[in-house]
Design a protein around this motif. Structure first.
Motif, PDB file in Angstrom:
ATOM      1  N   PRO A  98       0.781  -1.240   0.000  1.00  0.00           N
ATOM      2  CA  PRO A  98       0.000   0.000   0.000  1.00  0.00           C
ATOM      3  C   PRO A  98       0.810   1.285   0.000  1.00  0.00           C
ATOM      4  O   PRO A  98       0.244   2.361  -0.154  1.00  0.00           O
ATOM      5  N   ASN A  99       2.110   1.183   0.167  1.00  0.00           N
ATOM      6  CA  ASN A  99       2.935   2.398   0.202  1.00  0.00           C
ATOM      7  C   ASN A  99       3.844   2.544  -1.007  1.00  0.00           C
ATOM      8  O   ASN A  99       4.717   3.416  -1.030  1.00  0.00           O
ATOM      9  N   ASN A 100       3.646   1.690  -2.019  1.00  0.00           N
ATOM     10  CA  ASN A 100       4.544   1.702  -3.173  1.00  0.00           C
ATOM     11  C   ASN A 100       3.783   1.863  -4.482  1.00  0.00           C
ATOM     12  O   ASN A 100       2.609   1.511  -4.585  1.00  0.00           O
ATOM     13  N   GLY A 101       4.486   2.366  -5.500  1.00  0.00           N
ATOM     14  CA  GLY A 101       3.976   2.378  -6.868  1.00  0.00           C
ATOM     15  C   GLY A 101       2.629   3.060  -7.038  1.00  0.00           C
ATOM     16  O   GLY A 101       2.419   4.190  -6.591  1.00  0.00           O
ATOM     17  N   SER A 102       1.690   2.343  -7.673  1.00  0.00           N
ATOM     18  CA  SER A 102       0.383   2.911  -7.987  1.00  0.00           C
ATOM     19  C   SER A 102      -0.389   3.290  -6.734  1.00  0.00           C
ATOM     20  O   SER A 102      -1.309   4.116  -6.790  1.00  0.00           O
ATOM     21  N   SER A 103      -0.022   2.719  -5.600  1.00  0.00           N
ATOM     22  CA  SER A 103      -0.727   3.024  -4.356  1.00  0.00           C
ATOM     23  C   SER A 103      -0.566   4.483  -3.954  1.00  0.00           C
ATOM     24  O   SER A 103      -1.347   4.998  -3.147  1.00  0.00           O
ATOM     25  N   SER A 104       0.428   5.164  -4.505  1.00  0.00           N
ATOM     26  CA  SER A 104       0.621   6.576  -4.185  1.00  0.00           C
ATOM     27  C   SER A 104      -0.587   7.394  -4.627  1.00  0.00           C
ATOM     28  O   SER A 104      -0.968   8.367  -3.963  1.00  0.00           O
ATOM     29  N   ALA A 105      -1.208   7.013  -5.753  1.00  0.00           N
ATOM     30  CA  ALA A 105      -2.404   7.719  -6.225  1.00  0.00           C
ATOM     31  C   ALA A 105      -3.572   7.472  -5.283  1.00  0.00           C
ATOM     32  O   ALA A 105      -4.362   8.380  -4.995  1.00  0.00           O
ATOM     33  N   ILE A 106      -3.677   6.241  -4.797  1.00  0.00           N
ATOM     34  CA  ILE A 106      -4.751   5.906  -3.855  1.00  0.00           C
ATOM     35  C   ILE A 106      -4.560   6.681  -2.553  1.00  0.00           C
ATOM     36  O   ILE A 106      -5.507   7.256  -2.003  1.00  0.00           O
ATOM     37  N   ASN A 107      -3.329   6.709  -2.067  1.00  0.00           N
ATOM     38  CA  ASN A 107      -3.046   7.425  -0.823  1.00  0.00           C
ATOM     39  C   ASN A 107      -3.277   8.924  -0.971  1.00  0.00           C
ATOM     40  O   ASN A 107      -3.704   9.596  -0.025  1.00  0.00           O
ATOM     41  N   ALA A 108      -2.987   9.450  -2.171  1.00  0.00           N
ATOM     42  CA  ALA A 108      -3.201  10.879  -2.411  1.00  0.00           C
ATOM     43  C   ALA A 108      -4.680  11.235  -2.282  1.00  0.00           C
ATOM     44  O   ALA A 108      -5.046  12.261  -1.690  1.00  0.00           O
ATOM     45  N   ILE A 109      -5.543  10.374  -2.824  1.00  0.00           N
ATOM     46  CA  ILE A 109      -6.985  10.602  -2.725  1.00  0.00           C
ATOM     47  C   ILE A 109      -7.435  10.500  -1.270  1.00  0.00           C
ATOM     48  O   ILE A 109      -8.245  11.307  -0.789  1.00  0.00           O
ATOM     49  N   LYS A 110      -6.899   9.529  -0.541  1.00  0.00           N
ATOM     50  CA  LYS A 110      -7.280   9.361   0.860  1.00  0.00           C
ATOM     51  C   LYS A 110      -6.865  10.565   1.699  1.00  0.00           C
ATOM     52  O   LYS A 110      -7.497  10.883   2.701  1.00  0.00           O
ATOM     53  N   LYS A 111      -5.798  11.241   1.259  1.00  0.00           N
ATOM     54  CA  LYS A 111      -5.328  12.424   1.982  1.00  0.00           C
ATOM     55  C   LYS A 111      -6.003  13.707   1.515  1.00  0.00           C
ATOM     56  O   LYS A 111      -5.695  14.793   1.999  1.00  0.00           O
ATOM     57  N   GLY A 112      -6.921  13.572   0.556  1.00  0.00           N
ATOM     58  CA  GLY A 112      -7.676  14.733   0.109  1.00  0.00           C
ATOM     59  C   GLY A 112      -7.033  15.544  -0.982  1.00  0.00           C
ATOM     60  O   GLY A 112      -7.307  16.742  -1.122  1.00  0.00           O
ATOM     61  N   ASN A 113      -6.173  14.911  -1.805  1.00  0.00           N
ATOM     62  CA  ASN A 113      -5.544  15.642  -2.903  1.00  0.00           C
ATOM     63  C   ASN A 113      -6.603  16.303  -3.790  1.00  0.00           C
ATOM     64  O   ASN A 113      -7.477  15.627  -4.325  1.00  0.00           O
ATOM     65  N   PRO A 114      -6.526  17.630  -3.999  1.00  0.00           N
ATOM     66  CA  PRO A 114      -7.555  18.318  -4.785  1.00  0.00           C
ATOM     67  C   PRO A 114      -7.195  18.507  -6.260  1.00  0.00           C
ATOM     68  O   PRO A 114      -8.003  18.982  -7.045  1.00  0.00           O
ATOM     69  N   PHE A 115      -5.969  18.128  -6.655  1.00  0.00           N
ATOM     70  CA  PHE A 115      -5.470  18.465  -7.987  1.00  0.00           C
ATOM     71  C   PHE A 115      -5.581  17.304  -8.989  1.00  0.00           C
ATOM     72  O   PHE A 115      -5.474  16.136  -8.631  1.00  0.00           O
ATOM     73  N   TYR A 116      -5.780  17.657 -10.235  1.00  0.00           N
ATOM     74  CA  TYR A 116      -5.781  16.676 -11.310  1.00  0.00           C
ATOM     75  C   TYR A 116      -5.240  17.337 -12.577  1.00  0.00           C
ATOM     76  O   TYR A 116      -5.240  18.570 -12.711  1.00  0.00           O
ATOM     77  N   THR A 117      -4.762  16.515 -13.497  1.00  0.00           N
ATOM     78  CA  THR A 117      -4.402  16.998 -14.835  1.00  0.00           C
ATOM     79  C   THR A 117      -5.187  16.172 -15.847  1.00  0.00           C
ATOM     80  O   THR A 117      -5.854  15.191 -15.492  1.00  0.00           O
ATOM     81  N   LYS A 118      -5.090  16.556 -17.104  1.00  0.00           N
ATOM     82  CA  LYS A 118      -5.839  15.854 -18.145  1.00  0.00           C
ATOM     83  C   LYS A 118      -4.928  15.051 -19.073  1.00  0.00           C
ATOM     84  O   LYS A 118      -5.354  14.598 -20.133  1.00  0.00           O
ATOM     85  N   GLY A 119      -3.669  14.885 -18.654  1.00  0.00           N
ATOM     86  CA  GLY A 119      -2.764  14.034 -19.411  1.00  0.00           C
ATOM     87  C   GLY A 119      -3.160  12.577 -19.283  1.00  0.00           C
ATOM     88  O   GLY A 119      -3.946  12.209 -18.412  1.00  0.00           O
ATOM     89  N   LYS A 120      -2.619  11.751 -20.153  1.00  0.00           N
ATOM     90  CA  LYS A 120      -2.991  10.335 -20.175  1.00  0.00           C
ATOM     91  C   LYS A 120      -1.858   9.430 -19.684  1.00  0.00           C
ATOM     92  O   LYS A 120      -0.687   9.786 -19.761  1.00  0.00           O
ATOM     93  N   PHE A 121      -2.246   8.257 -19.179  1.00  0.00           N
ATOM     94  CA  PHE A 121      -1.286   7.236 -18.795  1.00  0.00           C
ATOM     95  C   PHE A 121      -1.949   5.879 -18.956  1.00  0.00           C
ATOM     96  O   PHE A 121      -3.175   5.785 -19.126  1.00  0.00           O
ATOM     97  N   GLY A 122      -1.149   4.836 -18.925  1.00  0.00           N
ATOM     98  CA  GLY A 122      -1.674   3.486 -19.092  1.00  0.00           C
ATOM     99  C   GLY A 122      -1.778   2.776 -17.761  1.00  0.00           C
ATOM    100  O   GLY A 122      -0.944   2.953 -16.877  1.00  0.00           O
ATOM    101  N   ILE A 123      -2.819   1.962 -17.597  1.00  0.00           N
ATOM    102  CA  ILE A 123      -2.981   1.182 -16.373  1.00  0.00           C
ATOM    103  C   ILE A 123      -3.193  -0.287 -16.722  1.00  0.00           C
ATOM    104  O   ILE A 123      -3.690  -0.629 -17.793  1.00  0.00           O
ATOM    105  N   VAL A 124      -2.804  -1.144 -15.787  1.00  0.00           N
ATOM    106  CA  VAL A 124      -2.978  -2.577 -15.987  1.00  0.00           C
ATOM    107  C   VAL A 124      -3.056  -3.266 -14.633  1.00  0.00           C
ATOM    108  O   VAL A 124      -2.440  -2.818 -13.662  1.00  0.00           O
ATOM    109  N   ALA A 125      -3.854  -4.320 -14.552  1.00  0.00           N
ATOM    110  CA  ALA A 125      -3.943  -5.130 -13.339  1.00  0.00           C
ATOM    111  C   ALA A 125      -2.737  -6.054 -13.277  1.00  0.00           C
ATOM    112  O   ALA A 125      -2.316  -6.608 -14.298  1.00  0.00           O
TER     113      ALA A 125
END
Length: 330
Positions: free
Chosen positions: A187-214
């Motif tokens: 939970p503290n590594n890699g893609s989890s940083s985005a999850i943790n950012a939301i849990k901490k109330g991150n208010p910012f976003y951009t409209k750039g693109k990236f790829g995701i995979v399970a």
């Protein structure tokens, strides 16, 4: 017998489950005893804790050749998942040592011990760069050495060059190039940083693109490629191309938290990376945002996965549904 490096990380631990479910005999590298707890938790997640005891663990380091030589005895195939991930320029020395020198050591051992086949987990960072006239990136997109790149991208590209060197010397190889990998555990590594950012109330976003995979899709593709006759090929492993806004919104919705609501324009992220640089000097902390990562957060490039889908006839999971299920257990 199969050898897995980076076995105590996200990809390596999920790969171990997959291999043991397929009744493979597996040896896995670890560096610290405490790191095995996270791997056990992944096996519990799959209700396969009984399979954990079938792993032959060996303490070794990809930058310590004598320990690697011991690990390679009686090995026929190798999955090289070990890597150091950082976008902080201060980590250049470690990035190059692990991702380039470490990979060279793995390739040399594969050649010396007559390994049948090597699977190298690279990154989309090692692919070529999109242009204004062509925003689609494939495995054939040319790498332009004159374009500015972060140290991580350079280290993964150079790591691939070591793998291709092994291929030229007769080693059978396949390379996979994932982008952001989501999966249970760590939970503290890699893609989890985005999850943790939301849990901490991150208010910012951009409209750039990236790829995701399970992570399950990634390891499925890896094992299928290794069990095939394919060699000398690399494959982009991305389930979906989404915007940062879409990704953060999906995470926020799944966690039933507030969506980011402030658009971080190019001008704002330009200020942000400079502020982050100053704070890193003042507080002696790791960089969170650099000039190049700020720029990439606005990129509209997309990754084409036609090659892996055509080669394996593979269908990726629906990532929105996957994230919902994943975040229940986060």
């Amino acid at each position: 017998m199969i050898l897995v490096t980076g076995a105590t990380g996200l990809v390596g631990s999920h790969l171990l489950v997959k291999l043991l479910q397929e009744n493979e005999v597996v040896r896995a590298i670890y560096r610290e005893e405490k790191s095995l707890v996270a791997v056990q938790n992944v096996f519990k997640y799959y209700n396969e804790i009984n399979l954990f005891d079938k792993i032959e663990w060996i303490k070794a380091d990809i930058n310590d050749v004598p320990s690697l030589e011991i690990a390679f005895h009686n090995i026929t195939r190798v999955y090289h998942c070990a890597a150091f991930i950082s976008f902080d320029p201060k980590d250049e020395e470690q990035l190059f040592k692990v991702n380039i020198e470490g990979t060279a050591n793995i390739v040399n051992c594969c050649i010396d011990f007559g390994i049948d086949k090597l699977c190298y987990v690279s990154s989309v960072a090692a692919l070529g760069e999109a242009t204004n006239s062509n925003l689609i990136i494939t495995e054939e997109t040319e790498w332009n050495p004159e374009k500015p790149r972060n140290e991580y991208a350079i280290s993964k590209y150079a790591g691939e060059m070591e793998v291709w060197r092994g291929y030229q010397e007769g080693l059978k190889v396949v390379i996979v190039n994932p982008d952001v990998i989501f999966g249970y555990g760590f939970p503290n590594n890699g893609s989890s940083s985005a999850i943790n950012a939301i849990k901490k109330g991150n208010p910012f976003y951009t409209k750039g693109k990236f790829g995701i995979v399970a992570v399950e899709d990634l390891v499925n593709c890896m094992t299928k490629l290794m069990n095939s006759s394919i060699s000398g090929e690399r494959y982009t492993i991305v389930a979906e191309n989404i915007t940062f806004q879409e990704g953060l919104n999906a995470i926020a919705d799944a966690l039933k938290l507030k969506r980011p609501f402030i658009y971080a324009s190019k001008g704002l992220t330009s200020i942000a990376w400079r502020l982050d640089w100053f704070l890193s000097l003042l507080l002696r902390k790791k960089r969170i945002l650099t000039r190049l990562t700020a720029k990439s957060s606005h990129s509209l490039a997309e990754y084409d996965t036609t090659k892996i889908k055509t080669t394996l006839g593979y269908d990726f999971v629906d990532m929105k549904e996957y994230l919902k299920k994943l975040l229940i257990n986060f």
